[in-house]
Design a protein around this motif. Sequence first.
Motif, mmCIF file in Angstrom:
data_model
loop_
_atom_site.group_PDB
_atom_site.id
_atom_site.type_symbol
_atom_site.label_atom_id
_atom_site.label_comp_id
_atom_site.label_asym_id
_atom_site.label_seq_id
_atom_site.Cartn_x
_atom_site.Cartn_y
_atom_site.Cartn_z
ATOM 1 N N LYS A 1 26.929 -47.070 -55.159
ATOM 2 C CA LYS A 1 26.024 -46.611 -54.094
ATOM 3 C C LYS A 1 26.802 -46.171 -52.862
ATOM 4 O O LYS A 1 26.487 -45.160 -52.238
ATOM 5 C CB LYS A 1 25.054 -47.739 -53.720
ATOM 6 C CG LYS A 1 23.680 -47.572 -54.338
ATOM 7 C CD LYS A 1 22.684 -48.478 -53.640
ATOM 8 C CE LYS A 1 22.226 -49.576 -54.562
ATOM 9 N NZ LYS A 1 21.758 -50.776 -53.867
ATOM 10 N N ARG A 45 26.689 -42.456 -51.348
ATOM 11 C CA ARG A 45 26.230 -42.204 -49.980
ATOM 12 C C ARG A 45 27.290 -41.440 -49.194
ATOM 13 O O ARG A 45 26.991 -40.491 -48.482
ATOM 14 C CB ARG A 45 25.920 -43.539 -49.295
ATOM 15 C CG ARG A 45 24.677 -43.456 -48.428
ATOM 16 C CD ARG A 45 24.321 -44.802 -47.842
ATOM 17 N NE ARG A 45 24.144 -45.836 -48.854
ATOM 18 C CZ ARG A 45 24.557 -47.104 -48.692
ATOM 19 N NH1 ARG A 45 25.184 -47.477 -47.596
ATOM 20 N NH2 ARG A 45 24.337 -47.993 -49.626
ATOM 21 N N LYS A 90 26.957 -37.628 -47.691
ATOM 22 C CA LYS A 90 27.168 -37.418 -46.270
ATOM 23 C C LYS A 90 28.206 -36.332 -46.053
ATOM 24 O O LYS A 90 28.057 -35.470 -45.196
ATOM 25 C CB LYS A 90 27.623 -38.731 -45.628
ATOM 26 C CG LYS A 90 26.903 -39.031 -44.323
ATOM 27 C CD LYS A 90 27.454 -40.294 -43.709
ATOM 28 C CE LYS A 90 26.415 -41.386 -43.628
ATOM 29 N NZ LYS A 90 27.009 -42.676 -43.228
#
Lengths: 234, 326
Positions: free
Chosen positions: A2, A6, A10
């Motif tokens: 995760k 992420r 980003k």
Amino acid sequence: MKAILRRELKSYFSSPIGYVCIAVLLALFGFLYFSIMYTGSSSYIYMVYSNMFTFCMMVIPILTMKSMSDEQRNKTDQALLTAPVSVTAIVLGKFLAAFIVYAIAMTGSLLPCVAISLFGSPSWGEIFGYYLGSLFYGAAMISIGVFISSLTVSQVISAIATFAVSIFILMMGQISSLASGTFIAQVVDWLAFDSRYSYFTQGIFNISSVVFFLSVVAIFVFLTARRLESKRWS
Amino acid sequence: MIEVKNLTKRYGANVALDNVSFSVEEGKIMGFLGPNGAGKSTTMNIITGYLSSTEGTVTVGGYDILENPNEAKKLIGYLPELPPLYMDMTVKEYLNFMYDLKKVTLPREQHIMEICRLVKINNVYKRLIGNLSKGYKQRVGIAQALLGNPPVLILDEPTVGLDPKQIIEIRKLIKDLGRNHTVILSSHILSEVQAVCERVIIINNGKLVADGATDRLAHDLSADHRLIIRVDGPENEVLHALTNLGHVKEVLSYGEKEKGAYEFSVEADMDYDIRRDLFALLTRKGWPLLAMRNTDLTLEDVFLQLTSGADPAVVRSKTKKGAEEE
């Protein structure tokens, strides 16, 4: 996984790459929709998607070019590989991030269909077939792109090599027709992405195609993980 | 805490590490010295699981790095030679990412802020890493290694790129951390190793050449243990008195060094500390002692001797000459 997913997402959107890829794909979609709908009708929507097949093949190398190569060049892979996460989780995180960006663009492509449905009655079954098909072959291409980027520290080489592979995959149908009737043609046909994809464009949800694309993803995620592992042994 | 056994790493025909074994106990700071290309970084990369060894085993906290990589890696905070920083992230984003990646369970905000205070990066907390100076990048790298408060810290040249004031701060920080962490620190700054580490390991060409307590190492490797003293008194009488002192093996006079003061070299029996007797003698005779120093090698001498393969005497005379020229 995760955390990596992420971070990757980003970084797609903190640099222009994510926006540019989505914008380019949507602009091309919009143009194709306009020109085909202008001259034809909503039943010609398959033409839009079969053309987009080619464009997606060109944008995906840009999405995947830096996923592993940048890490190796900046030595940030040291942080990833010495952290308590498995290599497969690292690769999956990278793959999913690129796939999500691609899926955003693809989902955006449904907007013109919504517009058309206000004035006519497009076949939604068919449209979702294309949509799913695009997601599946896109996923397969992205996994190949991520693998290629793990082979080199240069983003440029990674992009160009992935692009070359894309073109080869696009031309597989033609290659098999050169040797039609032979065993080679059968093998190439079996491997060809566009013949697998064409089921979707005919509005058929072919399980064997789905399994085919998912297997390609699994194989290349596995190969990328092995590639990262093998670097430790070299 | 860290057990390295018969570690060998080959790159094709090239042997980067040759049968290196050592262990570090809990709560100890170990210095790792060696010239460029000796295999320091390779060893550290193997301990942290970034590279694998050709032969040999590494266990961290009882976990084999190859068999239980995730358990072992959880115990390690690693600062590689080049801090693994993402230039497109802010310090805040980066530390939060590393916090997630390392699966830290301490209270997030509080823990990250505490580390930022410790390495003094709270003033750049919201800035992009790519825009930071080298010293700040290095400190973000150290912060990253400290996340999750791992019991083992492996720091590859932690003070590179820092200014002298920061170097002192970071050294103090490492020393403080060493009280309840096991630390391996590589450096090419010898005084740093001497200041921070209790124990030092020297490797050269992939081979372990020395392993011992930092201050003992210099003493043990010195070929001779003599005292050089400068005494304000008549040369011949002093020489005579010194020669007759118990435990003294040999006394040489180096002649007059200052007006009325002579320098002598005193060699005593091995393992006998002659300094007190010497002082008592000179006091009794009323000859002021102006200077006393021993001829033990410095860590620098030891390092040069072990890594260049040169004769110790040659190395020593060179450094002495250098000192005189200064």
